[in-house]
Every structure is written in structure tokens, then in C-alpha cells.
Write a protein that holds these residues in place. Structure first.
Motif, mmCIF file in Angstrom:
data_model
loop_
_atom_site.group_PDB
_atom_site.id
_atom_site.type_symbol
_atom_site.label_atom_id
_atom_site.label_comp_id
_atom_site.label_asym_id
_atom_site.label_seq_id
_atom_site.Cartn_x
_atom_site.Cartn_y
_atom_site.Cartn_z
ATOM 1 N N HIS A 167 0.826 -1.212 0.000
ATOM 2 C CA HIS A 167 0.000 0.000 0.000
ATOM 3 C C HIS A 167 0.856 1.256 0.000
ATOM 4 N N THR A 168 1.996 1.196 0.675
ATOM 5 C CA THR A 168 2.876 2.364 0.743
ATOM 6 C C THR A 168 4.142 2.190 -0.080
ATOM 7 N N GLY A 169 4.434 0.951 -0.475
ATOM 8 C CA GLY A 169 5.689 0.677 -1.146
ATOM 9 C C GLY A 169 6.879 0.650 -0.203
ATOM 10 N N ARG A 170 6.645 0.691 1.078
ATOM 11 C CA ARG A 170 7.719 0.803 2.066
ATOM 12 C C ARG A 170 8.287 -0.575 2.397
ATOM 13 N N GLU A 171 9.616 -0.627 2.476
ATOM 14 C CA GLU A 171 10.313 -1.819 2.919
ATOM 15 C C GLU A 171 10.319 -1.843 4.443
ATOM 16 N N VAL A 172 9.878 -2.956 5.039
ATOM 17 C CA VAL A 172 9.776 -3.067 6.494
ATOM 18 C C VAL A 172 11.106 -3.493 7.113
ATOM 19 N N ILE A 173 11.852 -4.376 6.438
ATOM 20 C CA ILE A 173 13.097 -4.929 6.973
ATOM 21 C C ILE A 173 14.283 -4.057 6.554
ATOM 22 N N ARG A 174 15.191 -3.813 7.475
ATOM 23 C CA ARG A 174 16.379 -3.013 7.207
ATOM 24 C C ARG A 174 17.199 -3.629 6.079
ATOM 25 N N SER A 175 17.685 -2.807 5.187
ATOM 26 C CA SER A 175 18.431 -3.257 4.019
ATOM 27 C C SER A 175 19.660 -4.062 4.438
ATOM 28 N N GLY A 176 19.822 -5.225 3.798
ATOM 29 C CA GLY A 176 20.968 -6.067 4.056
ATOM 30 C C GLY A 176 20.847 -6.950 5.276
ATOM 31 N N GLU A 177 19.719 -6.915 5.971
ATOM 32 C CA GLU A 177 19.537 -7.726 7.175
ATOM 33 C C GLU A 177 18.379 -8.704 6.981
ATOM 34 N N VAL A 178 18.132 -9.530 8.010
ATOM 35 C CA VAL A 178 17.200 -10.649 7.880
ATOM 36 C C VAL A 178 16.167 -10.605 8.996
ATOM 37 N N GLY A 179 14.900 -10.675 8.621
ATOM 38 C CA GLY A 179 13.821 -10.779 9.594
ATOM 39 C C GLY A 179 13.434 -12.220 9.835
ATOM 40 N N ASN A 180 12.802 -12.469 10.937
ATOM 41 C CA ASN A 180 12.487 -13.829 11.385
ATOM 42 C C ASN A 180 13.763 -14.666 11.423
ATOM 43 N N ALA A 181 14.843 -14.024 11.874
ATOM 44 C CA ALA A 181 16.129 -14.699 12.002
ATOM 45 C C ALA A 181 16.247 -15.279 13.404
ATOM 46 N N LEU A 182 16.526 -16.568 13.517
ATOM 47 C CA LEU A 182 16.717 -17.201 14.814
ATOM 48 C C LEU A 182 18.169 -17.010 15.250
ATOM 49 N N VAL A 183 18.339 -16.517 16.481
ATOM 50 C CA VAL A 183 19.667 -16.188 16.999
ATOM 51 C C VAL A 183 19.825 -16.842 18.368
ATOM 52 N N VAL A 184 20.884 -17.630 18.527
ATOM 53 C CA VAL A 184 21.168 -18.270 19.808
ATOM 54 C C VAL A 184 21.961 -17.312 20.683
ATOM 55 N N TYR A 185 21.501 -17.136 21.930
ATOM 56 C CA TYR A 185 22.174 -16.286 22.897
ATOM 57 C C TYR A 185 22.749 -17.143 24.019
ATOM 58 N N ALA A 186 23.979 -16.871 24.404
ATOM 59 C CA ALA A 186 24.509 -17.433 25.640
ATOM 60 C C ALA A 186 23.815 -16.742 26.809
ATOM 61 N N ASP A 187 23.222 -17.516 27.700
ATOM 62 C CA ASP A 187 22.373 -16.969 28.760
ATOM 63 C C ASP A 187 22.858 -17.487 30.112
ATOM 64 N N ASP A 188 23.452 -16.593 30.913
ATOM 65 C CA ASP A 188 23.935 -16.958 32.250
ATOM 66 C C ASP A 188 22.835 -16.905 33.299
ATOM 67 N N GLY A 189 21.602 -16.718 32.875
ATOM 68 C CA GLY A 189 20.497 -16.637 33.817
ATOM 69 C C GLY A 189 19.955 -18.002 34.183
ATOM 70 N N GLY A 190 18.761 -17.991 34.789
ATOM 71 C CA GLY A 190 18.096 -19.218 35.194
ATOM 72 C C GLY A 190 16.624 -19.133 34.886
ATOM 73 N N LEU A 191 15.818 -19.869 35.638
ATOM 74 C CA LEU A 191 14.382 -19.907 35.378
ATOM 75 C C LEU A 191 13.728 -18.538 35.525
ATOM 76 N N TYR A 192 14.273 -17.693 36.385
ATOM 77 C CA TYR A 192 13.628 -16.424 36.721
ATOM 78 C C TYR A 192 14.138 -15.257 35.880
ATOM 79 N N ARG A 193 15.451 -15.215 35.663
ATOM 80 C CA ARG A 193 16.069 -14.030 35.080
ATOM 81 C C ARG A 193 16.939 -14.382 33.878
ATOM 82 N N PHE A 194 16.946 -13.484 32.894
ATOM 83 C CA PHE A 194 17.958 -13.551 31.857
ATOM 84 C C PHE A 194 19.304 -13.186 32.480
ATOM 85 N N GLY A 195 20.377 -13.653 31.855
ATOM 86 C CA GLY A 195 21.700 -13.344 32.376
ATOM 87 C C GLY A 195 21.970 -11.862 32.483
#
Length: 702
Positions: free
Chosen positions: A507-535
Motif C-alpha cells: 500500500h505504501t511501497g515501504r520496505e519493512v526490513i532493514r536493508s541487508g539484514e534478515v527478519g524472522n532470524a533465529l539467533v542463539v544467545y549465551a544466557d547466564d540466567g536461570g528460570l527467573y532471570r535472563f543473564g
């Protein structure tokens, strides 16, 4: 008294020092003092335990009734529910199921809410509390006292925090939500265990000196003539010497301090505050973020809980319609209605313990998670789906065919509170030009159905020609796929892990995703947290993306239109397998995405959407309303407990909208990155020990 633990654990209930003993002691103290005039008041928060006590000791019900108002119900839900994660209706049902039991057995009033141990609270909580008739609410955890020693009042709050402001400006106030709803609120500076930990185990001068220190601490935060010091920690036996302690204080401490002590309940306290309500400060109050890792911990609990809630609501809606279908035999009709009502109530009774702040949050031991929580949610889900199906079948059987030779009638149902247009899948292959075959062997057609109602296929059908078509195109080498309808065009690439390299608003011709990057990208994070808190929520720990390889694997076109396009592909991230599915339906201005996977130990798996511009505000749904937040308000990744939707904005205009179910942990950065936490497997906080530890190897579709 406040209990915390599995409702179905018989060992927890009957062993010495736990629920059975605690409630027996309390009943004995109330009964002994009731006739003397020196009343021993006692309050219970979670009706699930009181209900089990009465079931185990039906002979004591008359004694409970005999003490009258000496027993106070403060809270009154089946559990002490979390207010951030359960759907609003499930939160309400927790109290409704509890109140139904209280009304039938004890006839006691429920005036105050009690959520002392929730790990943060919904800023719009007064909306539902006022609607349910609550006058006040007591709570303990707010931003600024997140470390264990702070939450117990042993060390001061973080400077500049909400907790520090409450200590300075007053722990009693009128909490007002965005729609104007309001309740009297009290924050407990030392937590709900303050009196237990500070008064000591035996009466005497030491206890009186400690009481004097508590009065000084809490009194400084009081803006009325009253001070509330809670006594009643997790599974604490009632103090038999409480009335003696009060009398000893009044004999000596009153003359020194001018403070007169009374052994009473939070219900008494809020009724006293109500007399000063006009002088209390009125606050728009946001007690988040406290901890946020639990928003994403054990997503299977969140998704099953939501599905069971939806199923039970639909069973109620269509059950009411089915009840009107056949009423010629009054006795049979009455029996059928009663049986349906009892079955649906049993479903809610199975579900609402799942609202508990150590249940839906995912913060229980592995044995509780696997052996109690998942089976309980499965029971509620099976009940809800069975009753929903039974009601639908009864309605369909009462629909008269248009012609005698008609082989069968397809009926389309809509359990939502607004009319809905969408895609329907029915058994059998396509028989008309405006239908499409589904990948599962059914036929698809477009339909419009009224709110909370149904329509036969011939009445529900809509003309496809007015809404265009959905299409799916694969590049000849199979390295890219394009899904398109009249609203949007999405391009996926294999070398980007089958993420979205382009998403165009037509409708607007607008690109939603930043140029050169990927949406719905799965990224693994190292997480020093536990059940309650993120690291990232603990000093010295981290939550950081790992630079693992991303690969796109086998892909399949499931459907290519014209009503629906579907594409599914395998991908690997940091050596771990995942599956992505995309769906684009004709006429819908959004792309549907389903991801399936799990997290390795010590990690969280996020989904990234880097948008083509900055973000200065986030609007998101809450269980009962919606809220507005600043990006990065408590750090680079500040996760919010979003319900149903989130809309990142810049200068009042939406950048995009995400609609989700059962995945409530989302964060936005000022640079335009939107991050959702899909799976977590962080067993134990490494930088500040708290509570349970556990794991989660379940593969979940979100």
C-alpha cells in the motif's frame, strides 16, 4: 497465611509443618480465642489449600464457620496468580473458582487482593481488580529490590528505583490504571515474610526490640496513622504467642513510641486506609521490569495454558447455544445443562492452578514441571476441547438441511466476540472453482461468521474475487521464495536460514526490513540466567548472541494459492535444528510464521526483526488492556510481557505489528531491532542464587 507449592502433592499437604498442620493450628487458635474477646485473626490467600483441608476434615467445617470473621479471606483465588502471563480471563477464573467455593462453604467476604510474591505486576492490574470488586491489593516485589537480600528488606533498594521512591514518598497509594480504574495499594518494604524473619522465634525483649525496628522502618514509609507488618511466610505455622507479643508491646512500647499494636489482617488494614483514601497519592504505577527471564521460560506451559483457556471459553459460548437447541423434555434438558456446567467447571478447576506465579512462569523444579504441571494442563485442555466438540456436535445435529437429499451440512463457528472473515478448512477435496486443496487433504474456502456464533457453509461463504489471490513463487535454483498477496510481498532466502530478506508493504511501497539484514532470524544467545532471570538482569552475568553458523536446509512448498500459500523449511542455527513455516492468506495484511525448536542448555533462542528505521515507543497488549513503553527503559534488551500484540512506533507511526499467542517476551531497541524470546534452557542463575533450578528440552511450536 500464604502457601506456595503444588496443590496436588499429598506429602506437602499432610506432613508435619505443612498445610494440614498449619491450618489445624490456626483453627485451634481462632477457636480458643473467639469467645474470649481477644480475637486471634487469621487470613488465608489460596483457596485450593483451604478446600483440600475441608475435604480432608469435613468435621471441621462447622468449626471454621463458627469463628466467623476471625477467619479472613485475603486474595481468595484458587492460587496466588501471576498477573503478567495468564490471559485475563484465566486470571479472573482463578478468583471466580475460589469465590464459588468460599460462597458455598463459608460465606465470607473477599475484599482485598494478595499477590505478595509475583515477580513484577501488570501496570493495568487495577482494571481487573476493581471490576472484580476488590478494594485493595498487597504486593512485595517491585523494581529496585530484585536481589534476594533486597526483597527481604535486609539491604536497601537500588538508588533511584521504584522501591526507593516508595520508601521515600509512601508505601500506601491509590494505584490508577490507564482507563481510570483504581484500587488502594500497599507495598511491603521487607516483603511478605518481614515479620517472620525479624521478630524471632520466641517472645521476649529481643522480639520487642525487633518489632520497634520494624515499626521505625515501615513507619517512615507510612503516610497514614497506620503501619502494616506482615507475618505469614511460605508454609509458616501460626504464632501461638502473637497475642502475648502484642500485649507485651502495648504494655511498654506504646508509652515510648505512641504506636499501639493490634493483631489483625491485611483486610483490616486496607479498610482503615480507605478512611484516608482522599489523602493518599494517586499513581500511574508500573512495577516492571522486576525479573523478565520467566516470561520465556518453558514456553510449552504458556502455549498449553492459552489453548486450554480458549477451548474452555469456546465450550462455554457454544454450550450456551447448544443448551437452547432441544428443550422439549424439561427434565432431560435440565440434566444436560447441569452436566455440561459441571464438566466445564471441572475444566476451569484443572486449569486455574496453572496461573500460579511458580507455574505458568516456568519456575518450578523439573519433577514438578514434568509430573504435575504438564499433565494438569493436558487435563484442562482435553476437557475444554471435549466439551467444545460436544457443544459443536449438538448444534450441528440441530441444523436442518436445506433439502432432503442433502448429504451433509458444513457449519462454521466463530468463538470470538466480533464478526470474523477468514479461511475455513473442511474435509474432502475441492468441489468448486473458488476452493483450494489444503496440504492435509481438505478443502479451503473463505467465510464470514458473526461474533460468538455460527453459520452454515452456504451462508458463510464470501466471494473470493473481491480480495485478490495469494501466490508463492520459487526461484529456479530453489534458493529463494516469494509469497505475495494484495497487501504485502515477502522474500525468503536459503542462505539466510530461510529468513525474510525483504518485506514490502504494497500500500505504501515501504520496505519493512532493514536493508541487508534478515527478519524472522533465529539467533542463539549465551544466557547466564536461570528460570527467573535472563543473564543480563544480574551484575556479572550476560545475555549475548553467539556467532554460530546459520544454514538453510530442505524446503517444501505445501500450498501455492490462490487462497493460501504455505512454505516450510528446515534450518540450523549454531548447529541446532529448527523448522520454519510461513503462511500467507488471501486478503490478510500479515504474514503468518510458525517456528519449531528448542534451546540448548545455557542458551536462549531469540527471533530478530531488524526494522528499516528507529523506534521511540512500543505499544503492547496486557491481559486486560494495553500499555505504552519506552525502548531500552531498563537496558539494551528490556523484555516486556506482551499479550496478543506489539506495535513498535516512531513519532506516532507504526513500524510494524506482531500478533502472537503464548510467546509473551518481546523487546525493542531504539535502533529498530525487535527481539522475541522463543525458547529458553537456562537452568540456574549464576550471579545471584534464587529459588528453583530446572531445564527444558521440549520442542515447541510457537
Amino acid at each position: 497465611e500464604y502457601f506456595q507449592g503444588p496443590l496436588t502433592d499429598p506429602f506437602l499437604f499432610i506432613r508435619p509443618g505443612t498445610v494440614d498442620t498449619i491450618l489445624s493450628d490456626a483453627l485451634g487458635l481462632m477457636s480458643a480465642s473467639h469467645a474470649s474477646g481477644a480475637h486471634y485473626y487469621y487470613s488465608v490467600a489460596e483457596m485450593g489449600y483451604l478446600q483440600r483441608f475441608v475435604e480432608a476434615h469435613p468435621d471441621r467445617l462447622d468449626s471454621l464457620r463458627a469463628v466467623g470473621q476471625d477467619l479472613r479471606i485475603v486474595g481468595g483465588g484458587i492460587t496466588s496468580p501471576d498477573s503478567l502471563l495468564p490471559p485475563g480471563e484465566a486470571f479472573i477464573r482463578d478468583y471466580l473458582v475460589g469465590k464459588t467455593w468460599v460462597d458455598a462453604m463459608l460465606g465470607l467476604a473477599i475484599r482485598q487482593a494478595w499477590v505478595p510474591d509475583d515477580f513484577g505486576h501488570d501496570p493495568q492490574l487495577p482494571i481487573v481488580l476493581e471490576a472484580m470488586g476488590f478494594e485493595g491489593v498487597g504486593f512485595g516485589r517491585v523494581p529496585g529490590v530484585a536481589r534476594a537480600t533486597q526483597s527481604l528488606g535486609f539491604t536497601p533498594p537500588d538508588p533511584g528505583s521504584i522501591a526507593a521512591a516508595l520508601l521515600r514518598h509512601g508505601s500506601d497509594f491509590v494505584w490508577r490504571a490507564a482507563d481510570g480504574s483504581a484500587v488502594v495499594a500497599h507495598w511491603m518494604p521487607g516483603g511478605y515474610c518481614q515479620g517472620d524473619f525479624n521478630l524471632g522465634g520466641t517472645p521476649g525483649h529481643e522480639s520487642l526490640d525487633r518489632l520497634a525496628r520494624l515499626i521505625a522502618t515501615d513507619g517512615n514509609a507510612s503516610r497514614t496513622p497506620y503501619i502494616f507488618i506482615p507475618i505469614g511466610c511460605d508454609f509458616s505455622r501460626p504464632r501461638a504467642d502473637l497475642l502475648d507479643l502484642v500485649a507485651a508491646w502495648n504494655a511498654g512500647g506504646y508509652a515510648r513510641t505512641g504506636v499501639w499494636a493490634v493483631a489483625a489482617t491485611f483486610d483490616h488494614y486496607v479498610q482503615l486506609l480507605a478512611a484516608h483514601r482522599a489523602t493518599l497519592p494517586v499513581r500511574r504505577f508500573d512495577p516492571t521490569p522486576y525479573w523478565t527471564g520467566f516470561y520465556a521460560t518453558r514456553p510449552l506451559l504458556k502455549t498449553m495454558h492459552l489453548r486450554a483457556t480458549y477451548a474452555l471459553l469456546a465450550a462455554e459460548t457454544f454450550g450456551a447455544l447448544a443448551d437452547g437447541a432441544e428443550r422439549r423434555d424439561a427434565d432431560a434438558w435440565r440434566a444436560r445443562v447441569q452436566a455440561r456446567t459441571a464438566a466445564i467447571h471441572a475444566g476451569w478447576a484443572a486449569l486455574v492452578p496453572g496461573n500460579h506465579h511458580d507455574f505458568i512462569t516456568g519456575t518450578a523444579l523439573d519433577s514438578v514441571y514434568e509430573d504435575e504441571q504438564l499433565p494438569r494442563l493436558a487435563e484442562a485442555l482435553v476437557t475444554g476441547e471435549a466439551e467444545r466438540t460436544r457443544a459443536l456436535d449438538e448444534i450441528v445435529s440441530a441444523v436442518r438441511p436445506r433439502a432432503r437429499d442433502e448429504a451433509g451440512t458444513v457449519v462454521v463457528f466463530n468463538p470470538l466476540g466480533f464478526a470474523r472473515r477468514g479461511l475455513v478448512e473442511a474435509p474432502g477435496g475441492p468441489t468448486r472453482r473458488d476452493e483450494q486443496a489444503s496440504a492435509e487433504g481438505g478443502r479451503l474456502f473463505l467465510a464470514r461468521v458473526p461474533s460468538l456464533g455460527y453459520a452454515t457453509e452456504d451462508r458463510a461463504r464470501t466471494r473470493r474475487g473481491v480480495v485478490g489471490r495469494a501466490s508463492l513463487t520459487v526461484q529456479p535454483d530453489g534458493s529463494a521464495v516469494m509469497l505475495e498477496n494484495q497487501h504485502l510481498r515477502a522474500t525468503l532466502r536459503q542462505d539466510s536460514g530461510w529468513g525474510i530478506v525483504s518485506l514490502v508493504d504494497k500500500h505504501t511501497g515501504r520496505e519493512v526490513i532493514r536493508s541487508g539484514e534478515v527478519g524472522n532470524a533465529l539467533v542463539v544467545y549465551a544466557d547466564d540466567g536461570g528460570l527467573y532471570r535472563f543473564g543480563s538482569e544480574m551484575e556479572g552475568c550476560r545475555l549475548a548472541p553467539r556467532l554460530g553458523a546459520v544454514g538453510g536446509g530442505v524446503a517444501r512448498v505445501l500450498e501455492s494459492g490462490p487462497l493460501r500459500a504455505r512454505f516450510v523449511a528446515d534450518t540450523t542455527v549454531d548447529g541446532r535444528p529448527f523448522r520454519k513455516e510461513y503462511q500467507l492468506v488471501v486478503g490478510e495484511p500479515y504474514l503468518r510464521m510458525i517456528s519449531t525448536g528448542s534451546a540448548a542448555v545455557g542458551t536462549s533462542v531469540m527471533v530478530h526483526f531488524p526494522l528499516a528505521g528507529p523506534i521511540d515507543r512500543l505499544i503492547h497488549g496486557t491481559p486486560y488492556h494495553w500499555d505504552r513503553k519506552r525502548p531500552e527503559r531498563a537496558g539494551e534488551l528490556t523484555f516486556e510481557a506482551t499479550h496478543d500484540f506489539l506495535v513498535p512506533e516512531f513519532r506516532g507511526r507504526a513500524r510494524m505489528a506482531v500478533f502472537h499467542a503464548g510467546v509473551p517476551a518481546w523487546a525493542v531497541r531504539r535502533d529498530g531491532l525487535v527481539v522475541g524470546a522463543l525458547w529458553r534452557n537456562a537452568p540456574q542463575e549464576r550471579c545471584d542464587f534464587y529459588g528453583a533450578q530446572g531445564s527444558d528440552a521440549h520442542e515447541v511450536a510457537v
